[in-house]
Design an enzyme around this catalytic site. Sequence first.
Site, PDB file in Angstrom:
ATOM      1  N   GLY A  39       0.745  -1.164   0.106  1.00  0.00           N
ATOM      2  CA  GLY A  39       0.072   0.014   0.155  1.00  0.00           C
ATOM      3  C   GLY A  39       0.678   1.081   0.009  1.00  0.00           C
ATOM      4  N   THR A  40       0.440   2.334  -0.736  1.00  0.00           N
ATOM      5  CA  THR A  40       1.244   3.437  -0.928  1.00  0.00           C
ATOM      6  C   THR A  40       0.267   4.372  -1.688  1.00  0.00           C
ATOM      7  OG1 THR A  40       3.360   2.535  -0.730  1.00  0.00           O
ATOM      8  CG2 THR A  40       2.958   4.685  -1.854  1.00  0.00           C
ATOM      9  N   THR A  41       0.429   5.734  -1.561  1.00  0.00           N
ATOM     10  CA  THR A  41       0.012   6.812  -2.293  1.00  0.00           C
ATOM     11  C   THR A  41       1.150   7.907  -2.734  1.00  0.00           C
ATOM     12  OG1 THR A  41      -2.270   6.751  -1.299  1.00  0.00           O
ATOM     13  CG2 THR A  41      -1.843   8.639  -2.539  1.00  0.00           C
ATOM     14  N   LYS A  72       9.682   7.881   0.761  1.00  0.00           N
ATOM     15  CA  LYS A  72       9.318   7.052  -0.649  1.00  0.00           C
ATOM     16  C   LYS A  72       9.805   7.934  -1.784  1.00  0.00           C
ATOM     17  CE  LYS A  72       5.514   4.685   1.711  1.00  0.00           C
ATOM     18  NZ  LYS A  72       3.814   4.336   1.660  1.00  0.00           N
ATOM     19  N   SER A 168      -1.840   2.030  -4.073  1.00  0.00           N
ATOM     20  CA  SER A 168      -3.110   1.586  -3.709  1.00  0.00           C
ATOM     21  C   SER A 168      -4.185   2.598  -3.326  1.00  0.00           C
ATOM     22  CB  SER A 168      -3.071   0.744  -2.546  1.00  0.00           C
ATOM     23  OG  SER A 168      -2.556   1.251  -1.282  1.00  0.00           O
TER      24      SER A 168
END
EC number: 3.4.25.1
Length: 273
Positions: A39-41, A72, A168
């Site tokens: 999961g990441t944005t 990130k 995600s």
Amino acid sequence: MSQSTVDVPPKGGFSFDLCKRNDMLTQKGLKAPSFLKTGTTIVGLIFKDGVILGADTRATEGPIVADKNCEKIHYMAPNIYCCGAGTAADTEAVTDMVSSQLRLHRYQTGRDSRVITALTLLKKHLFSYQGHVSAALVLGGVDITGPHLHTIYPHGSTDTLPFATMGSGSLAAMSVFEAKYKEGLTRDEGIKLVAESICSGIFNDLGSGSNVDICVITKGNKEYLRNYMEPNPRTYVSSKGYSFTKKTEVLLTKITPLLERVEITEVGEAMEE
């Protein structure tokens, strides 16, 4: 009568021997490894003077939050940065490898790195591994030809857009961009829009969370805004940690002095046998 044997060269093409082996092992009860959910944005947009990249800071290990404040947004070159989504080890290894290649190229040519060079190196590496390197990237930078923003998928395909999202939480972030993005954004407007899109991913995606990191790249300058926004701050009243309501405190040691001294005296005689 002698019979001569002729060696027939093997035919080219993909070998399915390992696929047959995996099917046999599955039939015998071996459980195949499941898909790893990450999961990441991560987002990026082009504004009037350059490129703005943004990312959340949550790192997950399955259902567990492994790190609340990871980075990130990875350094590629002085004028190029890259956001990574997917497996943390893959994104860091790929960006570090391409960053070193760009540095050698700058030493050899004496010129600043171009964004298209980093894009080509990244997509060639990911395509050669057919998606097994779990790295979804948003690449942004400013070179002699102007600002550039690209998305790179784990299989090696790429897009070139004025704004992009990956991870995600990308759908929630994209909804903010599609509603509010316009050409010719100023620096402050771009930062505000990127922060809002990351917050949208944080609040609508369980795999994204914690803080907002932003990187602003302009011609000849870059600004990395670490923890630019903290949408979920710690709400501890005391700097020492948790605060408990009265009469519910956890006591490690407690010494209660007696109000008065008690003396015990023997009365009567001992019983005779």
